[in-house]
Design an enzyme around this catalytic site. Structure first.
Site, PDB file in Angstrom:
ATOM      1  CB  SER A   8      -0.918   0.009   1.221  1.00  0.00           C
ATOM      2  OG  SER A   8      -1.528   1.279   1.303  1.00  0.00           O
ATOM      3  CG  HIS A  33      -3.800  -1.466  -1.860  1.00  0.00           C
ATOM      4  ND1 HIS A  33      -4.904  -2.191  -2.257  1.00  0.00           N
ATOM      5  CD2 HIS A  33      -4.220  -0.681  -0.831  1.00  0.00           C
ATOM      6  CE1 HIS A  33      -5.942  -1.870  -1.500  1.00  0.00           C
ATOM      7  NE2 HIS A  33      -5.566  -0.947  -0.630  1.00  0.00           N
ATOM      8  CG  ASP A  35      -5.196   2.526   0.719  1.00  0.00           C
ATOM      9  OD1 ASP A  35      -6.111   1.718   0.485  1.00  0.00           O
ATOM     10  OD2 ASP A  35      -4.115   2.206   1.248  1.00  0.00           O
ATOM     11  CG  MET A  37      -8.491   7.141   2.515  1.00  0.00           C
ATOM     12  SD  MET A  37      -7.574   7.179   4.063  1.00  0.00           S
ATOM     13  CE  MET A  37      -6.730   5.605   3.992  1.00  0.00           C
ATOM     14  CG  HIS A  66      -9.293   0.303  -0.903  1.00  0.00           C
ATOM     15  ND1 HIS A  66      -8.751   0.064   0.346  1.00  0.00           N
ATOM     16  CD2 HIS A  66     -10.641   0.251  -0.737  1.00  0.00           C
ATOM     17  CE1 HIS A  66      -9.719  -0.126   1.223  1.00  0.00           C
ATOM     18  NE2 HIS A  66     -10.871  -0.005   0.599  1.00  0.00           N
ATOM     19  CG  MET A  68     -11.435   3.317   1.788  1.00  0.00           C
ATOM     20  SD  MET A  68      -9.903   3.257   2.724  1.00  0.00           S
ATOM     21  CE  MET A  68      -8.731   3.377   1.386  1.00  0.00           C
ATOM     22  CG  MET A 137     -11.973  -2.872   4.499  1.00  0.00           C
ATOM     23  SD  MET A 137     -10.453  -2.452   3.634  1.00  0.00           S
ATOM     24  CE  MET A 137      -9.526  -1.610   4.904  1.00  0.00           C
ATOM     25  N   GLY A 144      -3.462   3.833   7.881  1.00  0.00           N
ATOM     26  CA  GLY A 144      -2.495   2.739   7.860  1.00  0.00           C
ATOM     27  C   GLY A 144      -2.000   2.496   9.282  1.00  0.00           C
ATOM     28  N   GLY A 145      -1.296   1.412   9.458  1.00  0.00           N
ATOM     29  CA  GLY A 145      -0.622   1.159  10.732  1.00  0.00           C
ATOM     30  C   GLY A 145      -1.497   0.714  11.889  1.00  0.00           C
ATOM     31  CG  ASP A 175      -6.491  -2.868   2.606  1.00  0.00           C
ATOM     32  OD1 ASP A 175      -5.371  -2.659   3.121  1.00  0.00           O
ATOM     33  OD2 ASP A 175      -7.127  -2.010   1.973  1.00  0.00           O
ATOM     34  N   GLY A 176      -5.173  -4.459   5.661  1.00  0.00           N
ATOM     35  CA  GLY A 176      -5.061  -3.815   6.973  1.00  0.00           C
ATOM     36  C   GLY A 176      -4.331  -4.666   7.997  1.00  0.00           C
ATOM     37  CB  SER A 198       2.828   0.376   8.482  1.00  0.00           C
ATOM     38  OG  SER A 198       1.819  -0.501   8.870  1.00  0.00           O
TER      39      SER A 198
END
Ligand code: DX5
Ligand code: ZN
Length: 216
Positions: A8, A33, A35, A37, A66, A68, A137, A144-145, A175-176, A198
């Site tokens: 990511s 990947h 993200d 948002m 992705h 969001m 998810m 992240g993290g 993911d995550g 991360s």
């Protein structure tokens, strides 16, 4: 199938995206990947089209985008034009999911559906054959993290059973909070694609870390 690894970019160095993109090109990563948002669907804003355009200029591997965001339909053509290979929308953000998926596919992309941690697999029963990638998810989307939610294993097994029962070709993406501590168990439960932010970019040697995930 060999597990696909999708680092990511959210965890990359935004001041040096060219360098991190080139690292991913050279690594054993399969997808980038990305993200996106909007600060509405999730309580955070990441980056938008200009940054994706900059990444796309350097990436030599498929872009797994992705979204969001609320109202993803209005940007489907834009993400196709920017070079997205997979476009994933959230189940929770789509009132007319079937229509949204058909539109993504008609624009030449693979269609993905992401499920928040509280959303059960059963909501996909009537649509699973239309989906190319289901993104489970394993943290609450937005940052992240975060720590991996253990209930994910049960969801992966339930999704694998649904895919088999319905004869779907959907890939299972997680993911995550993915690390070497949960990756093997996820693959054993049925995961096909592992997203890691991360864990990869925070590592001393990101390329070796990707290699480690790939060789599980
Ligand atoms: C979370 C994002 C994830 C995130 C993963 O909202 O969708 O893709 O970047 O990051 P890690 O691997 O650090 O949890
Ligand atoms: Zn993501």
């Amino acid at each position: 199938m060999n597990t696909l690894i999708a680092p990511s970019v959210l965890a990359a160095d935004f001041a040096n995206l060219q360098k991190d993109s080139e690292m991913l090109n050279k690594s054993q990563a399969d997808w980038f990947h990305i993200d996106i948002m909007d600060g509405v669907f999730v309580p955070n804003i990441s980056f938008g089209m200009p940054v994706l355009k900059a990444i796309a200029k350097h990436a030599t591997k498929p872009l797994d985008v992705h979204l969001m965001i609320v109202n993803p339909d209005q940007y489907i053509e834009t993400f196709a034009a920017l070079g997205s290979a997979v476009l994933t929308v959230h189940y929770e953000a789509c009132d007319h999911l079937h229509r949204t998926l058909q539109k993504i596919k008609s624009c030449g992309m693979k269609a993905g559906v992401a499920l928040n941690p509280h959303t059960p697999i059963s909501v996909l029963e009537s649509i699973i054959k239309d989906i190319d990638v289901v993104c489970i998810m394993s943290v609450n989307p937005g940052f992240g993290g975060q720590s991996f939610i253990e209930e994910t294993y049960t969801k992966v097994r339930a999704l694998k059973a649904l895919i088999t029962e319905k004869g779907s070709t959907a890939l299972i993406e997680i993911d995550g909070g993915v690390t070497n501590k949960n990756a093997k168990q996820l693959v054993d439960a049925g995961a096909d694609v592992l997203v890691a932010g991360s864990y990869v970019f925070g590592a001393e040697d990101p390329m070796k870390t990707i290699e480690g995930l790939k060789s599980l």
